[in-house]
Write a protein that holds these residues in place. Structure first.
Motif, PDB file in Angstrom:
ATOM      1  N   GLU A  52       0.833  -1.211   0.000  1.00 47.26           N
ATOM      2  CA  GLU A  52       0.000   0.000   0.000  1.00 47.26           C
ATOM      3  C   GLU A  52       0.865   1.257   0.000  1.00 47.26           C
ATOM      4  O   GLU A  52       0.603   2.202  -0.744  1.00 47.26           O
ATOM      5  N   ALA A  53       1.888   1.284   0.834  1.00 44.11           N
ATOM      6  CA  ALA A  53       2.775   2.453   0.898  1.00 44.11           C
ATOM      7  C   ALA A  53       3.498   2.652  -0.431  1.00 44.11           C
ATOM      8  O   ALA A  53       3.667   3.792  -0.884  1.00 44.11           O
ATOM      9  N   HIS A  55       2.354   1.747  -3.348  1.00 45.17           N
ATOM     10  CA  HIS A  55       1.326   2.189  -4.287  1.00 45.17           C
ATOM     11  C   HIS A  55       1.037   3.686  -4.128  1.00 45.17           C
ATOM     12  O   HIS A  55       0.826   4.392  -5.121  1.00 45.17           O
ATOM     13  N   GLU A  56       1.018   4.153  -2.896  1.00 48.94           N
ATOM     14  CA  GLU A  56       0.710   5.557  -2.608  1.00 48.94           C
ATOM     15  C   GLU A  56       1.823   6.501  -3.067  1.00 48.94           C
ATOM     16  O   GLU A  56       1.552   7.654  -3.390  1.00 48.94           O
ATOM     17  N   GLU A  57       3.054   6.030  -3.075  1.00 52.05           N
ATOM     18  CA  GLU A  57       4.196   6.875  -3.442  1.00 52.05           C
ATOM     19  C   GLU A  57       4.382   6.847  -4.955  1.00 52.05           C
ATOM     20  O   GLU A  57       4.925   5.906  -5.509  1.00 52.05           O
ATOM     21  N   LYS A  58       3.923   7.898  -5.616  1.00 49.71           N
ATOM     22  CA  LYS A  58       3.924   7.939  -7.075  1.00 49.71           C
ATOM     23  C   LYS A  58       5.300   8.239  -7.667  1.00 49.71           C
ATOM     24  O   LYS A  58       5.543   7.978  -8.829  1.00 49.71           O
TER      25      LYS A  58
END
Length: 86
Positions: A52-53, A55-58
């Protein structure tokens, strides 16, 4: 007998970071399957939290992921999970 990342590094006289780098290089060459290193990944909810982390960091940078996870996981574990996502 399942080895940890630290066990694998120690057995080869390398650092954990070097082991992960070699895995990344093998993946880039198309010579690594997830099954080859899945036993080194964190189990259960830890894996989901790291996914998740990531995925959140673009930006693709690891430092923001490391800090978002409050430094609970090493950069090497985060890199390994990132590799597993590919």
């Amino acid at each position: 007998d399942t080895k940890t990342l630290k066990d694998a590094a120690k057995a080869r006289g390398l650092t954990v970071s070097t082991i992960v780098k070699h895995l990344e290089e093998l993946s880039e060459l198309g010579r690594l399957l997830r099954v080859d290193f899945v036993h080194l990944l964190p189990k259960g909810g830890d894996l989901d939290e790291i996914y998740e982390a990531l995925h959140e960091e673009k930006s693709g940078k690891l430092s923001p992921v490391f800090h978002a996870l409050n430094a609970r996981y090493s950069f090497e574990i985060i890199r390994l999970v990132r590799l597993a996502k590919q």
